[in-house]
Design an enzyme around this catalytic site. Sequence first.
Site, PDB file in Angstrom:
ATOM      1  CG  HIS A   9       1.354  24.614  87.646  1.00 23.65           C
ATOM      2  ND1 HIS A   9       1.521  23.407  87.485  1.00 23.65           N
ATOM      3  CD2 HIS A   9       1.058  24.785  89.015  1.00 23.65           C
ATOM      4  CE1 HIS A   9       0.851  22.887  88.541  1.00 23.65           C
ATOM      5  NE2 HIS A   9       0.549  23.561  89.353  1.00 23.65           N
ATOM      6  CG  ASP A  56      -2.383  24.378  87.989  1.00 24.59           C
ATOM      7  OD1 ASP A  56      -2.097  25.759  88.609  1.00 24.59           O
ATOM      8  OD2 ASP A  56      -2.726  23.630  88.707  1.00 24.59           O
ATOM      9  CE  LYS A  72       4.007  22.459  91.210  1.00 21.20           C
ATOM     10  NZ  LYS A  72       3.335  21.844  92.272  1.00 21.20           N
ATOM     11  CD1 TRP A  85       2.264  17.965  87.778  1.00 18.69           C
ATOM     12  CD2 TRP A  85       1.557  17.204  89.802  1.00 18.69           C
ATOM     13  NE1 TRP A  85       3.183  18.347  88.827  1.00 18.69           N
ATOM     14  CE2 TRP A  85       2.724  17.949  90.046  1.00 18.69           C
ATOM     15  CE3 TRP A  85       0.868  16.462  90.800  1.00 18.69           C
ATOM     16  CZ2 TRP A  85       3.307  18.125  91.378  1.00 18.69           C
ATOM     17  CZ3 TRP A  85       1.348  16.747  92.236  1.00 18.69           C
ATOM     18  CH2 TRP A  85       2.656  17.784  92.467  1.00 18.69           C
ATOM     19  CG  ASP A 144      -5.231  21.804  90.896  1.00 15.05           C
ATOM     20  OD1 ASP A 144      -5.447  21.503  92.253  1.00 15.05           O
ATOM     21  OD2 ASP A 144      -4.023  21.683  90.396  1.00 15.05           O
ATOM     22  CG  HIS A 179      -5.646  21.763  86.794  1.00 15.07           C
ATOM     23  ND1 HIS A 179      -4.571  20.878  87.441  1.00 15.07           N
ATOM     24  CD2 HIS A 179      -6.249  20.957  86.185  1.00 15.07           C
ATOM     25  CE1 HIS A 179      -4.971  19.532  86.975  1.00 15.07           C
ATOM     26  NE2 HIS A 179      -5.937  19.865  86.432  1.00 15.07           N
ATOM     27  CG  ASP A 186      -2.566  25.000  94.492  1.00 15.23           C
ATOM     28  OD1 ASP A 186      -3.012  24.808  93.157  1.00 15.23           O
ATOM     29  OD2 ASP A 186      -1.587  24.468  94.538  1.00 15.23           O
ATOM     30  CG  ASP A 197       1.545  26.121  92.261  1.00 19.38           C
ATOM     31  OD1 ASP A 197       0.232  26.265  92.354  1.00 19.38           O
ATOM     32  OD2 ASP A 197       1.840  24.720  92.545  1.00 19.38           O
ATOM     33  CD  GLU A 200      -1.085  20.126  86.598  1.00 20.90           C
ATOM     34  OE1 GLU A 200      -1.749  19.189  86.908  1.00 20.90           O
ATOM     35  OE2 GLU A 200      -1.372  21.163  87.302  1.00 20.90           O
TER      36      GLU A 200
HETATM   37  C1  RNT Z   1       0.264  20.296  91.341  1.00 23.75           C
HETATM   38  C2  RNT Z   1      -0.885  20.134  90.406  1.00 23.75           C
HETATM   39  C3  RNT Z   1      -1.729  19.059  90.470  1.00 23.75           C
HETATM   40  C4  RNT Z   1      -2.428  19.032  91.673  1.00 23.75           C
HETATM   41  C5  RNT Z   1      -3.634  18.031  91.740  1.00 23.75           C
HETATM   42  C6  RNT Z   1      -3.917  17.394  93.026  1.00 23.75           C
HETATM   43  O1  RNT Z   1       0.995  21.272  91.353  1.00 23.75           O
HETATM   44  O2  RNT Z   1      -1.288  21.424  89.948  1.00 23.75           O
HETATM   45  O3  RNT Z   1      -2.569  19.259  89.281  1.00 23.75           O
HETATM   46  O4  RNT Z   1      -2.848  19.925  92.229  1.00 23.75           O
HETATM   47  O5  RNT Z   1      -3.304  16.918  91.091  1.00 23.75           O
HETATM   48 ZN    ZN Z   2      -3.014  21.448  88.759  1.00 27.05          ZN
END
Ligand code: RNT
Ligand code: ZN
Length: 417
Positions: free
Chosen positions: A260, A257, A226, A185, A324, A284, A294, A292, A224
């Site tokens: 994302h 993810d 985004k 990523w 994640d 993720h 997290d 986003d 990945e």
């Molecule tokens: C970032 C991505 C990625 C990170 C990690 C730390 O938006 O989701 O996966 O969160 O690699």
């Molecule tokens: Zn991620």
Amino acid sequence: MKEELIKKAYEVAKERYAAIGVDTDAAIAQLEKTPISLHCWQTDDVIGFERNEALSGGIMTTGNYPGRARNVEEVRKDIAFVKTLLAGNHRLNLHETYGEFGNKFVDRDQVEVKHFQGWIDWAKEQNMKLDFNSTSFSHPKSGNLSLANPNKEIREFWIEHTKRCRRIADAMGKAQNDPCIMNIWVHDGSKDLTVKRMYYRELFAQSLDEILAEQLPDMKTCLEAKLFGIGLESYTVGSHDFVAGYCATRKLMYTLDTGHYEQTENVSDMVASLLLFVPELMLHVSRPVRWDSDHVTIMDDQTQNLFKEIVRANALNRAHIGLDYFDASINRIGAYIIGTRATQKCVLQALLEPLPTLRKYEENEQNFERLALLEEAKSLPFGAVFDYFNLKNNVPVGEEFIPAIQQYEKEELSKRV
Ligand code: RNT
Ligand code: ZN
């Protein structure tokens, strides 16, 4: 007493599910062999051991709850403790910045397998398999562009980094006799409007092609996608369309993810499209709140639907599950347990779906019956099955993990000042 109750409740649940053609023992057996890759970065707010600086590069943690892991020993201690509260055998997902660099500064284009030998040995002792990530954020050369940087020197620095990371992942895979999954990523993007959208994407594709040219049999690479990063809101080089196109043409694993995407987007629907064109998915599992952000994964509709779609596509063997998120505002160990158990609950819910009956209804165009059974399935005694799964695996049942974490906080986390 409690044990008896859980067993009794399970027997009842088993019969209820059997009546609609679902085998709860089989679902539990499947859940037991479904590993979740625990992201090491929840222990320390994605700081790592390279430069002990706050995170940069489009992502951010918020909160300053005490108890952050400050070194490799503390990360290991936390992960080993987390393991004791979870049923099943899980994997550990490391970032390059979590290498053991001794007292020396090892730049990203200098990293070697030896910096992860300690992790490889530790993981073996813990009976955990490792996954890996190249790290292009939180570095003076990160800027807004890494693998897509027009400056050849900077681009080559990150290409070299990523190539080395793939070799480290390959060594991990060899040591554990199971492929190590390495995620790429990069945050590459632009805060404001750009008039060179295609140019950066061409560079990114070229860099990736060069990185992936090396055949490494004991690792798998995934890429990945985004939507946007903080400070990079107007343009993302590795957008969904880019990554979907790249992975489909190169037969590469796609990293999905759940944070994302646009907040109203139906992420689970992507499973049955992507899996027609890419070989595998890396998940993720995360929780976006307004952006986003997290947040810690919970058993929400989005996550339940994701795993239902994977089970419906008969693709549990083509989807690697990882977490994640990074929440620095609550007990970080608690965040792991809530998120991992929520993910397991969602996988279990999916495994308990009366799919053959639902599909038979659909084939017969019995659409009322299909909707009715989907609704009824929601209130079947799923909790009794999840409790029994934990009991059977000798880990705390229900909210019993709360005092265990409080104790760890008292004895360990509160001393980290
Ligand atoms: C970032 C991505 C990625 C990170 C990690 C730390 O938006 O989701 O996966 O969160 O690699
Ligand atoms: Zn991620």
